[in-house]
Design a protein around this motif. Structure first.
Motif, PDB file in Angstrom:
ATOM      1  N   LEU A  15       0.834  -1.201   0.000  1.00  0.00           N
ATOM      2  CA  LEU A  15       0.000   0.000   0.000  1.00  0.00           C
ATOM      3  C   LEU A  15       0.871   1.255   0.000  1.00  0.00           C
ATOM      4  N   SER A  16       1.894   1.252   0.813  1.00  0.00           N
ATOM      5  CA  SER A  16       2.781   2.415   0.883  1.00  0.00           C
ATOM      6  C   SER A  16       3.484   2.661  -0.443  1.00  0.00           C
ATOM      7  N   LEU A  17       3.954   1.618  -1.082  1.00  0.00           N
ATOM      8  CA  LEU A  17       4.659   1.781  -2.354  1.00  0.00           C
ATOM      9  C   LEU A  17       3.719   2.146  -3.494  1.00  0.00           C
ATOM     10  N   ALA A  18       2.438   1.829  -3.378  1.00  0.00           N
ATOM     11  CA  ALA A  18       1.476   2.203  -4.410  1.00  0.00           C
ATOM     12  C   ALA A  18       1.354   3.722  -4.520  1.00  0.00           C
ATOM     13  N   ASN A  19       1.672   4.428  -3.447  1.00  0.00           N
ATOM     14  CA  ASN A  19       1.592   5.890  -3.427  1.00  0.00           C
ATOM     15  C   ASN A  19       2.979   6.541  -3.489  1.00  0.00           C
ATOM     16  N   ALA A  20       3.986   5.778  -3.844  1.00  0.00           N
ATOM     17  CA  ALA A  20       5.358   6.290  -3.832  1.00  0.00           C
ATOM     18  C   ALA A  20       5.582   7.426  -4.825  1.00  0.00           C
ATOM     19  N   THR A  21       4.887   7.412  -5.951  1.00  0.00           N
ATOM     20  CA  THR A  21       5.112   8.483  -6.931  1.00  0.00           C
ATOM     21  C   THR A  21       4.695   9.842  -6.380  1.00  0.00           C
ATOM     22  N   VAL A  22       3.642   9.863  -5.576  1.00  0.00           N
ATOM     23  CA  VAL A  22       3.209  11.127  -4.966  1.00  0.00           C
ATOM     24  C   VAL A  22       4.280  11.611  -3.994  1.00  0.00           C
ATOM     25  N   TYR A  23       4.838  10.682  -3.213  1.00  0.00           N
ATOM     26  CA  TYR A  23       5.891  11.052  -2.271  1.00  0.00           C
ATOM     27  C   TYR A  23       7.115  11.583  -3.013  1.00  0.00           C
ATOM     28  N   CYS A  86      -0.760  10.935   3.936  1.00  0.00           N
ATOM     29  CA  CYS A  86      -0.992  10.616   5.350  1.00  0.00           C
ATOM     30  C   CYS A  86      -2.357   9.979   5.602  1.00  0.00           C
ATOM     31  N   ARG A  87      -3.238  10.028   4.606  1.00  0.00           N
ATOM     32  CA  ARG A  87      -4.524   9.311   4.718  1.00  0.00           C
ATOM     33  C   ARG A  87      -4.365   7.838   4.357  1.00  0.00           C
ATOM     34  N   PHE A  88      -3.210   7.476   3.795  1.00  0.00           N
ATOM     35  CA  PHE A  88      -2.948   6.106   3.353  1.00  0.00           C
ATOM     36  C   PHE A  88      -4.063   5.613   2.429  1.00  0.00           C
ATOM     37  N   ASP A  89      -4.400   6.466   1.491  1.00  0.00           N
ATOM     38  CA  ASP A  89      -5.448   6.177   0.513  1.00  0.00           C
ATOM     39  C   ASP A  89      -5.073   4.938  -0.301  1.00  0.00           C
ATOM     40  N   ASP A  90      -6.024   4.025  -0.462  1.00  0.00           N
ATOM     41  CA  ASP A  90      -5.723   2.776  -1.154  1.00  0.00           C
ATOM     42  C   ASP A  90      -6.233   2.719  -2.594  1.00  0.00           C
ATOM     43  N   VAL A  91      -6.699   3.828  -3.153  1.00  0.00           N
ATOM     44  CA  VAL A  91      -7.253   3.811  -4.504  1.00  0.00           C
ATOM     45  C   VAL A  91      -6.264   3.236  -5.528  1.00  0.00           C
ATOM     46  N   PRO A  92      -5.006   3.692  -5.585  1.00  0.00           N
ATOM     47  CA  PRO A  92      -4.091   3.075  -6.565  1.00  0.00           C
ATOM     48  C   PRO A  92      -3.826   1.592  -6.269  1.00  0.00           C
ATOM     49  N   TYR A  93      -3.722   1.254  -5.010  1.00  0.00           N
ATOM     50  CA  TYR A  93      -3.420  -0.117  -4.609  1.00  0.00           C
ATOM     51  C   TYR A  93      -4.584  -1.068  -4.893  1.00  0.00           C
TER      52      TYR A  93
END
Length: 100
Positions: A15-23, A86-93
Motif C-alpha cells: 500500500l505504501s509503495l502504491a503511493n510512492a510516486t506522490v511522495y 498521510c490518509r494512506f489512501d488505497d485507490v491506486p493499490y
C-alpha cells in the motif's frame, strides 16, 4: 510526515509503495524549491552590491523570479500531497490488473 509514512510501510509495504510516486513528486518539489530559495538569497546579496553591471543585475533578478515561482507555484502543492499520503489512501493499490 516521512516518519509517519515509514511507520505505515512496516504494516503494509505494498500500500505504501502504491503511493510512492506522490511522495517522490512532493520530495522533488521541496528539494528543488529549497535550491532555488538558496539561489534567491545569493541573488539578493548580489543585488545589494553597489556597482553592478546590467547583465549581472538581470541575472540576479532572474534568480529571484525563479525562487518566487517555486515559492508561489510549487511549494503550495505539497500540502495536498502530504495530506493524501498521510490518509494512506488505497485507490491506486486497490486497482486490479483485469480492470484495465
Amino acid at each position: 510526515m516521512t516518519k509517519t509514512l515509514i511507520g505505515n510501510m512496516a504494516e503494509n509495504t505494498d500500500l505504501s509503495l502504491a503511493n510512492a510516486t506522490v511522495y517522490l513528486d512532493l520530495f522533488g518539489r521541496v528539494l528543488v524549491s529549497w535550491l532555488w530559495i538558496k539561489q534567491g538569497l545569493a541573488a539578493a546579496r548580489g543585488l545589494a552590491k553597489k556597482e553592478l553591471h546590467e547583465a549581472d543585475h538581470n541575472f540576479y533578478k532572474g534568480k529571484l523570479q525563479a525562487a518566487r515561482y517555486c515559492i508561489q507555484w510549487e511549494l503550495p502543492q505539497i500540502g495536498p500531497q502530504a495530506d493524501l499520503l498521510c490518509r494512506f489512501d488505497d485507490v491506486p493499490y486497490a486497482m486490479k490488473n483485469e480492470w484495465f
